[in-house]
Design a protein around this motif. Sequence first.
Motif, PDB file in Angstrom:
ATOM      1  N   CYS A 162      42.425  34.754  40.436  1.00 22.22           N
ATOM      2  CA  CYS A 162      43.134  35.051  39.179  1.00 22.22           C
ATOM      3  C   CYS A 162      42.719  36.412  38.619  1.00 22.22           C
ATOM      4  O   CYS A 162      42.454  36.567  37.433  1.00 22.22           O
ATOM      5  N   ASP A 208      55.423  39.364  42.444  1.00 17.63           N
ATOM      6  CA  ASP A 208      54.888  38.082  41.978  1.00 17.63           C
ATOM      7  C   ASP A 208      54.856  37.957  40.460  1.00 17.63           C
ATOM      8  O   ASP A 208      54.344  36.979  39.916  1.00 17.63           O
ATOM      9  N   ALA A 243      52.328  42.953  43.264  1.00 19.46           N
ATOM     10  CA  ALA A 243      52.137  42.456  41.900  1.00 19.46           C
ATOM     11  C   ALA A 243      53.476  42.342  41.173  1.00 19.46           C
ATOM     12  O   ALA A 243      53.730  41.367  40.451  1.00 19.46           O
ATOM     13  N   GLN A 264      46.041  39.032  36.899  1.00 19.45           N
ATOM     14  CA  GLN A 264      47.262  38.236  36.956  1.00 19.45           C
ATOM     15  C   GLN A 264      47.827  38.066  35.539  1.00 19.45           C
ATOM     16  O   GLN A 264      47.104  38.187  34.570  1.00 19.45           O
ATOM     17  N   TRP A 269      45.559  41.498  47.956  1.00 18.60           N
ATOM     18  CA  TRP A 269      46.362  40.823  46.929  1.00 18.60           C
ATOM     19  C   TRP A 269      46.141  39.315  46.952  1.00 18.60           C
ATOM     20  O   TRP A 269      46.036  38.676  45.900  1.00 18.60           O
ATOM     21  N   LYS A 270      46.044  38.727  48.133  1.00 21.57           N
ATOM     22  CA  LYS A 270      45.775  37.298  48.224  1.00 21.57           C
ATOM     23  C   LYS A 270      44.423  36.966  47.564  1.00 21.57           C
ATOM     24  O   LYS A 270      44.289  35.966  46.842  1.00 21.57           O
ATOM     25  N   ALA A 305      53.222  39.801  38.262  1.00 20.71           N
ATOM     26  CA  ALA A 305      51.948  40.126  37.625  1.00 20.71           C
ATOM     27  C   ALA A 305      51.928  41.543  37.053  1.00 20.71           C
ATOM     28  O   ALA A 305      50.962  41.931  36.388  1.00 20.71           O
ATOM     29  N   MET A 365      42.903  38.651  45.252  1.00 20.47           N
ATOM     30  CA  MET A 365      43.065  38.801  43.812  1.00 20.47           C
ATOM     31  C   MET A 365      43.728  37.566  43.203  1.00 20.47           C
ATOM     32  O   MET A 365      43.301  37.058  42.155  1.00 20.47           O
ATOM     33  N   LYS A 366      44.771  37.069  43.851  1.00 20.16           N
ATOM     34  CA  LYS A 366      45.451  35.885  43.321  1.00 20.16           C
ATOM     35  C   LYS A 366      44.553  34.651  43.379  1.00 20.16           C
ATOM     36  O   LYS A 366      44.550  33.823  42.464  1.00 20.16           O
ATOM     37  N   CYS A 378      43.260  38.603  31.390  1.00 11.87           N
ATOM     38  CA  CYS A 378      44.659  38.861  31.741  1.00 11.87           C
ATOM     39  C   CYS A 378      44.944  40.360  31.731  1.00 11.87           C
ATOM     40  O   CYS A 378      44.328  41.109  30.973  1.00 11.87           O
TER      41      CYS A 378
END
Length: 257
Positions: free
Chosen positions: A254, A66, A63, A257, A247-248, A68, A250-251, A34
């Motif tokens: 995870c 969203d 980020a 995030q 970014w997509k 994050a 990365m999401k 995290c």
Amino acid sequence: NAAATAGAGSAGMTASAGGAAGGGSPDSGYKPKCITKGAELALVGDSWINWTEQLAPRLAQRAIKDGALPQGDSYNDQAVGGTSLGSGGIGLIGDQWPTVKSVAQRAGVTTKFVVMDGGGNDVLLGAPQCLGDGSASDAGCKKVVSDATMAGQMLQQKIKMDGVGQVLYFFYPHVPAGGWEILDYSLPMAKATCESMNDATYQCYFVDTRDTFQGPGNNGETMAGLIGADGIHPSAKGDDLLADLVWKTMKDHCMAQ
């Protein structure tokens, strides 16, 4: 000084590429870390990350939106336009790593995540003769790719040894400036090297930007309006598209995030 040219990226990018293909598949058995502060994520690379258009603030905006990243926080961007992985340009991308660590240390954290590119200037500024046809069969151009690959692999080893858990490495599309042949030659090696050290503690995700910038099929030149007037770097529209793609990814994994 189009540091990370897409076309130029063709060969250089391979730098981070060409390694062994023996690593585990992305995410297999991996437990993501995290993020607690923006400085835990660093960006290293060339002008496709930091030039007239900048990737770091675009990622931070996404980020924050969203949830994050806290409002007002930012990532540790040490990318320098005009740098290369193995040769050419004004310096080496690997030399950005000590600064990454010192900035994180001053912020009271360690670097857990890295977003990077690299290799474009190994051709663009170090071996422009490799931008034309026949480069994938030219011994000198193959040597440029090999040297960049080795430098990229060494940097990745250093990043892993320093405790980074996740790396996202993106590769350039076909830009108007050229270098498509050497780019396509290099790309499979770049992907293999990125993923070669994946295990239960470390993951490198390779991002091929060609579908996004060229459309399905990876054929031809980058679509109109996505590259600036210099024929190398993303326009504002193109950089927004790149930020969305990074970014997509990365999401999806995870990451941070």
